[in-house]
Design a protein around this motif. Structure first.
Motif, PDB file in Angstrom:
ATOM      1  N   ASP A  97       0.929  -1.242  -0.069  1.00 20.25           N
ATOM      2  CA  ASP A  97       0.109   0.211  -0.071  1.00 20.25           C
ATOM      3  C   ASP A  97       0.856   1.359   0.022  1.00 20.25           C
ATOM      4  O   ASP A  97       0.491   2.267  -0.524  1.00 20.25           O
ATOM      5  CB  ASP A  97      -0.943   0.243   1.204  1.00 20.25           C
ATOM      6  CG  ASP A  97      -1.920  -1.142   1.189  1.00 20.25           C
ATOM      7  OD1 ASP A  97      -2.542  -1.370   0.280  1.00 20.25           O
ATOM      8  OD2 ASP A  97      -1.995  -2.003   2.083  1.00 20.25           O
ATOM      9  N   GLU A 372      -4.623   9.057   4.169  1.00 24.52           N
ATOM     10  CA  GLU A 372      -5.684   8.796   3.038  1.00 24.52           C
ATOM     11  C   GLU A 372      -4.866   8.301   1.776  1.00 24.52           C
ATOM     12  O   GLU A 372      -4.154   9.187   1.257  1.00 24.52           O
ATOM     13  CB  GLU A 372      -6.563   9.852   2.741  1.00 24.52           C
ATOM     14  CG  GLU A 372      -7.462   9.452   1.544  1.00 24.52           C
ATOM     15  CD  GLU A 372      -8.509   8.235   1.859  1.00 24.52           C
ATOM     16  OE1 GLU A 372      -8.531   7.350   1.155  1.00 24.52           O
ATOM     17  OE2 GLU A 372      -8.943   8.225   3.096  1.00 24.52           O
ATOM     18  N   GLU A 374      -6.345   6.885  -1.137  1.00 21.78           N
ATOM     19  CA  GLU A 374      -7.310   6.916  -2.227  1.00 21.78           C
ATOM     20  C   GLU A 374      -6.859   8.378  -3.242  1.00 21.78           C
ATOM     21  O   GLU A 374      -6.962   9.412  -2.648  1.00 21.78           O
ATOM     22  CB  GLU A 374      -8.611   7.128  -1.843  1.00 21.78           C
ATOM     23  CG  GLU A 374      -9.904   7.206  -2.934  1.00 21.78           C
ATOM     24  CD  GLU A 374      -9.849   5.846  -3.768  1.00 21.78           C
ATOM     25  OE1 GLU A 374     -10.121   6.012  -4.954  1.00 21.78           O
ATOM     26  OE2 GLU A 374      -9.610   5.012  -2.991  1.00 21.78           O
ATOM     27  N   GLY A 375      -6.409   8.099  -4.369  1.00 24.14           N
ATOM     28  CA  GLY A 375      -6.341   9.118  -5.238  1.00 24.14           C
ATOM     29  C   GLY A 375      -4.703   9.599  -4.853  1.00 24.14           C
ATOM     30  O   GLY A 375      -4.354  10.760  -5.630  1.00 24.14           O
TER      31      GLY A 375
END
Length: 384
Positions: A97, A372, A374-375
């Motif tokens: 990740d 975060e 995401e994106g």
């Protein structure tokens, strides 16, 4: 679901800095730690320090060979290319990740290029710093531009990363990892250190000299100049640690080995001391001499003088315990005399710290777990 965090390490020094972060990641039940070992770790010539990672109890997920058996500029360039190929395969298998990297070495440059293309978020430690005499200067800033999460050692370095177009909310001033080893490890007494290295220590210098990779053909005269100055301190012993796998590093190592053979009752040399012995050696030495970044980061924290030679560390913030010198005989000799003087050492008790207070890995872990994703790989340039 556990967050997969992959830490890349290519050298003994870098692993020493990363150790406490790796340990915290390993112990966190919400993290799936992955480790890639590459570069000098896998080379017998540089101490095969991959064994130290395993002895520390960490599982290595990938061991990536990328070093050619030469330290010419051509060989280094080819090693970078080989590194991109091997990291591409390994990161595709591991699919982390986040990939965590530190610093400015060419091994890390390869890892960052592969991760960028694979759209794996990169967390970069020690961005925004300057090393004006090295190719590492350009490599460090290139890694910054390929990374999405930034951990800097000072606020000035944070501002420099933002100046390079990185969004302020992605740049965290967390201090330097190097101080944690000093705070969390019980260092060896001089007697125990002597036993560990099989060399009876009295008054001694700790010396590490690396090549200045943006200069051409200077390594031999620089190390010979330093050795000539060390001859004028016959009452001081010398512990040498060898150079990294940089261009012309083998020239420096050969000169050191020959010098140690000629002065075997006074000098000793090591491929790698490891974190415990290296920090312990700093604690008991009269001065740290050379051009290693540890002379600017860890050494001031232990209230010891550093004689920083040449331009390798040019542009970096320095504590008042650091004495800058050229390789000129008289200037270097005078700098060492200043470093071991009573007046200078008295002042070291009160110098302010430049790189934090040693709580860095906790801060990094907290951010890596909550950031975060995401994106995150779609970056926008931040205009000042």
């Amino acid at each position: 679901m556990k967050r997969k965090i992959c830490v890349v390490t290519g050298t003994r020094a870098e692993y020493g800095l990363l150790y406490w972060l790796i340990k915290r990641l390993y112990e966190d039940t919400n993290v799936d730690l992955q480790i890639i070992a590459t570069g000098m770790h896998l080379s017998p010539e540089f101490g095969l320090t991959v064994k130290q990672i395993e002895q520390d109890g960490f599982k290595i997920d990938e061991k990536l060979e990328m070093l050619l058996s030469s330290d010419t500029p051509t060989a280094i360039a080819k090693s970078i290319g080989l590194g991109v190929i091997t990291f591409s395969d390994a990161l595709s298998r591991l699919n982390p990740d986040i990939m965590v990297v530190l610093g400015d070495r060419f091994e890390i440059f390869s890892a960052a290029q592969a991760a960028m293309i694979l759209r794996i978020p990169i967390a970069h430690i020690h961005g925004g710093e300057l090393t004006e005499g090295l190719i590492d200067e350009s490599i460090r800033h290139s890694i910054t531009k390929m990374s999405q999460i930034h951990f800097t050692a000072t606020n000035e370095y944070r501002e420099r990363v933002i100046q390079m177009g990185e969004q302020p909310n992605t740049v965290y001033n967390v201090g330097t990892l190097g101080l944690e080893g000093i705070k969390n490890i019980k260092l060896l007494s001089k007697e125990k250190l002597s036993e560990s290295i099989n060399f009876k220590l009295n008054k001694y210098f700790l010396v590490t000299l690396h090549p200045t990779t943006l200069e051409s053909g200077t390594a031999e005269w620089q190390i010979k100049s330093l050795l000539k100055v060390l001859d004028t301190f016959p009452k001081h012993q010398v512990i040498f640690t060898k150079t990294n796998a940089d261009t012309d590093g083998r020239i420096i190592n050969q000169c050191i080995e020959e010098y140690v053979l000629e002065n075997s009752t006074r000098c000793c040399v090591f491929d790698s001391l490891g974190q415990l012995r290296y920090l312990s050696a700093i604690q008991h030495c009269e001065a740290v001499i050379g051009n290693s970044s540890s002379g600017l980061l860890e050494v001031p924290f232990l209230r010891k003088p550093t004689v920083n030679i040449g331009i390798r560390q040019g542009g970096r913030l320095k504590a008042k315990s650091v004495i800058d010198s050229s390789f000129k005989f008289t200037e270097l000799k005078d700098s060492i005399n200043k470093a071991i003087s009573t007046n200078f050492n008295e002042r070291l008790k009160h110098i302010p710290m430049v790189y934090g207070e040693g709580n860095t890995s906790k801060s990094i872990l907290r951010i890596l777990k909550k950031v975060e994703l995401e994106g995150i790989t779609i970056k926008k340039f931040y205009d000042l």
